[in-house]
Design an enzyme around this catalytic site. Structure first.
Site, PDB file in Angstrom:
ATOM      1  CE  LYS A 293      -3.698   2.276   2.262  1.00 45.38           C
ATOM      2  NZ  LYS A 293      -4.654   2.312   3.711  1.00 45.38           N
TER       3      LYS A 293
ATOM      4  NE  ARG B 283      -3.048   0.758  -3.527  1.00 44.08           N
ATOM      5  CZ  ARG B 283      -3.842   1.721  -2.888  1.00 44.08           C
ATOM      6  NH1 ARG B 283      -4.260   2.623  -3.251  1.00 44.08           N
ATOM      7  NH2 ARG B 283      -4.328   1.360  -1.569  1.00 44.08           N
TER       8      ARG B 283
ATOM      9  CG  HIS C 173       3.063   7.191  -0.050  1.00 48.22           C
ATOM     10  ND1 HIS C 173       2.388   8.575   0.164  1.00 48.22           N
ATOM     11  CD2 HIS C 173       2.435   6.562   0.879  1.00 48.22           C
ATOM     12  CE1 HIS C 173       1.628   8.490   1.112  1.00 48.22           C
ATOM     13  NE2 HIS C 173       1.490   7.462   1.517  1.00 48.22           N
TER      14      HIS C 173
ATOM     15  CE  LYS D 255      -3.762   9.627   1.470  1.00 48.24           C
ATOM     16  NZ  LYS D 255      -2.685   8.461   1.252  1.00 48.24           N
ATOM     17  N   PRO D 256      -7.308  13.561   1.237  1.00 46.26           N
ATOM     18  CG  PRO D 256      -7.910  14.254   3.289  1.00 46.26           C
ATOM     19  CD  PRO D 256      -8.049  13.135   2.415  1.00 46.26           C
ATOM     20  CB  VAL D 257      -2.619  15.478   2.254  1.00 48.31           C
ATOM     21  CG1 VAL D 257      -1.250  15.932   2.294  1.00 48.31           C
ATOM     22  CG2 VAL D 257      -3.521  16.863   2.900  1.00 48.31           C
ATOM     23  CG  ASN D 258      -0.839  10.485  -1.413  1.00 45.27           C
ATOM     24  OD1 ASN D 258      -0.670   9.589  -0.566  1.00 45.27           O
ATOM     25  ND2 ASN D 258       0.273  10.237  -2.486  1.00 45.27           N
ATOM     26  CB  THR D 259       4.051  13.097  -0.140  1.00 46.57           C
ATOM     27  OG1 THR D 259       3.520  14.045   0.699  1.00 46.57           O
ATOM     28  CG2 THR D 259       5.383  13.512  -0.810  1.00 46.57           C
TER      29      THR D 259
ATOM     30  CE  LYS E 270       2.991  14.873  10.155  1.00 48.00           C
ATOM     31  NZ  LYS E 270       2.350  15.226   9.234  1.00 48.00           N
TER      32      LYS E 270
ATOM     33  CG  HIS F  95       2.338   6.197   8.026  1.00 45.11           C
ATOM     34  ND1 HIS F  95       1.230   6.449   7.420  1.00 45.11           N
ATOM     35  CD2 HIS F  95       2.729   7.477   8.783  1.00 45.11           C
ATOM     36  CE1 HIS F  95       0.987   7.861   8.006  1.00 45.11           C
ATOM     37  NE2 HIS F  95       1.940   8.172   8.826  1.00 45.11           N
TER      38      HIS F  95
END
Length: 156
Positions: free
Chosen positions: A35, A38, A40, A69-73, A94, A147
């Site tokens: 995951k 896929r 990142h 999805k609000p944010v992804n890098t 975090k 993650h």
């Protein structure tokens, strides 16, 4: 005679179906490491200057199915370089966990952020290219990223 064979085979068939029912879902389940890759990893491309990069990639990588999805890098470095972060500087995640690691050097990344007016199913993203150190959480055997925790400015 045929009825007796059927009565013997029926429980075996039911047992086989039950076993397959328990095993099959785990066969198709995506591991946390897969995951991460896929969601990142995009090593084959440089950080794209195209303003539509995030819109295309978020759809292509199934991050707009059912919601936006609000944010992804996305990380534009070889997978082995990102996996090596798991053996670099240990930092607190975090969420307070202690299995996060910060890259020793900056990496080419693209940040994707949902625009304020965007609503599902028309997910629209703002694309930002950056050179940042990244922080990933690692677990498993082999010890690999599972993650993406953050990206930070290089302080050197």
């Amino acid at each position: 005679m045929a009825l007796e064979k059927s009565l013997v085979l029926l429980p075996l068939l039911v047992l086989a179906l039950l076993v397959l029912g328990w095993i099959q879902p785990s066969l198709g389940k995506e591991s946390r490491a897969m995951k991460f890759q896929r969601q990142h990893m995009d090593p084959g491309s440089s950080s794209s200057s195209s303003s539509t990069y995030c819109n295309q990639m978020m759809r292509r990588r199934n991050m707009t199915n059912g919601w936006c999805k609000p944010v992804n890098t996305f990380v534009h470095e070889p997978l082995v370089d990102v996996q090596a972060i798991c053996f670099q500087e240990n930092v607190t995640c975090k969420n307070g966990q202690t299995n996060c690691y910060k890259s020793n050097s900056t990496m080419h990344i693209t940040d994707c952020r949902l625009t304020g007016s965007s609503k599902y199913p028309n997910c629209a993203y703002r694309t930002s290219q950056k050179e940042r150190r990244i922080i990933v959480a690692c677990e498993g055997s082999p010890y690999v990223p599972v993650h993406f925790d953050a990206s930070v400015e290089d302080s050197t």
